[in-house]
Design a protein around this motif. Structure first.
Motif, PDB file in Angstrom:
ATOM      1  N   THR A   1      -6.164  -0.802   4.656  1.00 27.05           N
ATOM      2  CA  THR A   1      -4.863  -1.301   4.015  1.00 27.05           C
ATOM      3  C   THR A   1      -3.799  -0.378   4.349  1.00 27.05           C
ATOM      4  OG1 THR A   1      -6.073  -2.474   2.363  1.00 27.05           O
ATOM      5  CG2 THR A   1      -3.675  -2.372   2.121  1.00 27.05           C
ATOM      6  N   VAL A   2      -3.914   1.017   3.979  1.00 25.94           N
ATOM      7  CA  VAL A   2      -2.799   2.049   4.287  1.00 25.94           C
ATOM      8  C   VAL A   2      -2.605   2.134   5.516  1.00 25.94           C
ATOM      9  CG1 VAL A   2      -2.289   4.390   3.953  1.00 25.94           C
ATOM     10  CG2 VAL A   2      -3.222   3.248   2.027  1.00 25.94           C
ATOM     11  N   ASN A   3      -3.412   1.969   6.581  1.00 29.39           N
ATOM     12  CA  ASN A   3      -3.247   2.331   7.913  1.00 29.39           C
ATOM     13  C   ASN A   3      -2.628   1.011   8.483  1.00 29.39           C
ATOM     14  OD1 ASN A   3      -3.967   3.562  10.499  1.00 29.39           O
ATOM     15  ND2 ASN A   3      -4.965   1.589  10.971  1.00 29.39           N
TER      16      ASN A   3
ATOM     17  N   ALA B   1       0.850  -1.265  -0.111  1.00 31.25           N
ATOM     18  CA  ALA B   1      -0.012   0.034  -0.092  1.00 31.25           C
ATOM     19  C   ALA B   1       0.902   1.139  -0.129  1.00 31.25           C
ATOM     20  CB  ALA B   1      -0.849   0.042   1.189  1.00 31.25           C
ATOM     21  N   ALA B   2       2.014   1.495  -0.762  1.00 36.23           N
ATOM     22  CA  ALA B   2       2.670   2.576  -0.758  1.00 36.23           C
ATOM     23  C   ALA B   2       3.089   2.471  -2.455  1.00 36.23           C
ATOM     24  CB  ALA B   2       4.022   2.399   0.084  1.00 36.23           C
TER      25      ALA B   2
ATOM     26  N   ALA C   1       5.109  -0.930   8.226  1.00 33.71           N
ATOM     27  CA  ALA C   1       6.060  -1.549   6.900  1.00 33.71           C
ATOM     28  C   ALA C   1       6.990  -0.428   6.401  1.00 33.71           C
ATOM     29  CB  ALA C   1       5.132  -2.081   5.885  1.00 33.71           C
ATOM     30  N   HIS C   2       6.547   0.776   6.288  1.00 31.85           N
ATOM     31  CA  HIS C   2       7.348   1.815   5.778  1.00 31.85           C
ATOM     32  C   HIS C   2       7.880   2.981   6.746  1.00 31.85           C
ATOM     33  CE1 HIS C   2       5.778   0.201   2.104  1.00 31.85           C
ATOM     34  NE2 HIS C   2       4.738   0.199   2.509  1.00 31.85           N
TER      35      HIS C   2
ATOM     36  N   GLN D   1      -0.348   6.347  -1.207  1.00 36.60           N
ATOM     37  CA  GLN D   1      -1.326   5.357  -2.142  1.00 36.60           C
ATOM     38  C   GLN D   1      -1.821   5.971  -3.146  1.00 36.60           C
ATOM     39  OE1 GLN D   1      -0.789   2.167  -2.245  1.00 36.60           O
ATOM     40  NE2 GLN D   1      -2.454   1.700  -3.483  1.00 36.60           N
ATOM     41  N   CYS D   2      -1.255   5.641  -4.316  1.00 39.57           N
ATOM     42  CA  CYS D   2      -2.212   6.250  -5.475  1.00 39.57           C
ATOM     43  C   CYS D   2      -3.350   5.542  -5.818  1.00 39.57           C
ATOM     44  CB  CYS D   2      -1.208   6.551  -6.480  1.00 39.57           C
ATOM     45  SG  CYS D   2       0.045   7.671  -6.057  1.00 39.57           S
ATOM     46  N   LYS D   3      -4.511   6.150  -6.372  1.00 40.40           N
ATOM     47  CA  LYS D   3      -5.591   5.312  -6.785  1.00 40.40           C
ATOM     48  C   LYS D   3      -6.076   5.936  -8.106  1.00 40.40           C
ATOM     49  CE  LYS D   3      -5.832   1.802  -4.034  1.00 40.40           C
ATOM     50  NZ  LYS D   3      -5.241   0.558  -4.638  1.00 40.40           N
TER      51      LYS D   3
END
Length: 191
Positions: free
Chosen positions: A96-98, A63-64, A104-105, A79-81
């Motif tokens: 997912t981003v949270n 998610a990055a 992870a990042h 995160q680009c959509k």
């Protein structure tokens, strides 16, 4: 040796930023891009704003799509959509981003950027987790008008703990999506 490398890296960032200083993209330009080119455009806009950004988007990217470091030490994960039909980004993307931005990042700030819009559930969930959302209007201000990402995210001052990512919500939601409670956090947990 380490000082020379640090100076070289800062100089390289400044040169890339100077090359991209005048980058302006209209919403029509962004809509016409492929999803990968949209991620690269977001990276270029971050570089334009003086952020040391790199594109990391690929299958299994956790998610990055773009990770950047703002002078002053903030680590930003984007995160680009990219949508082609004007569809809305849902709450599942925010969850997912949270779940990955900080663990992870090592992100201080997470932002979801789309050329579409967000569902009400996505907006509520993002507010709970302190994840920034860039829909069409925010994207237009950033890409077309040239307002810097730091200004858009209000990162011109040191991050206070209240503005950093929150890893758990103060809302209790059942597996079927119904809201059980919105219990406020006690003052000790806020500090």
């Amino acid at each position: 040796m380490a000082v020379a490398f640090g100076w070289w890296k800062i100089t390289a960032i400044r040169r890339r930023s100077a090359r991209l200083h005048e980058v302006r993209l209209t919403l029509a330009d962004l809509d016409a891009l492929s999803y990968t080119d949209f991620e690269l455009a977001v990276r270029d806009l971050m570089v334009r704003d003086g952020i040391d950004a790199r594109h990391v988007g690929r299958r299994g990217d956790k998610a990055a799509d773009v990770i950047g470091r703002i002078p002053g030490g903030y680590r930003v994960v984007a995160q680009c959509k990219h949508t082609t039909s004007g569809s809305k980004v849902g709450a599942s993307v925010i969850y997912t981003v949270n779940g990955t931005a900080a663990p992870a990042h090592r992100a201080d700030v997470a932002v979801v950027i789309t050329n579409g819009s967000f569902t009400r559930g996505a907006r509520e969930t993002a507010a709970d987790f302190r994840i920034h959302l860039f829909g069409r209007e925010e994207l237009r201000r950033w890409a077309t008008e040239g307002v810097s990402l730091q200004q858009m995210l209000r990162l011109t001052t040191p991050l206070r703990r209240l503005r950093r990512l929150r890893h758990t919500s103060n809302r209790l939601i059942r597996h079927d999506g119904t809201l059980l409670s919105t219990a406020p956090m006690d003052d000790q947990k806020r500090r």
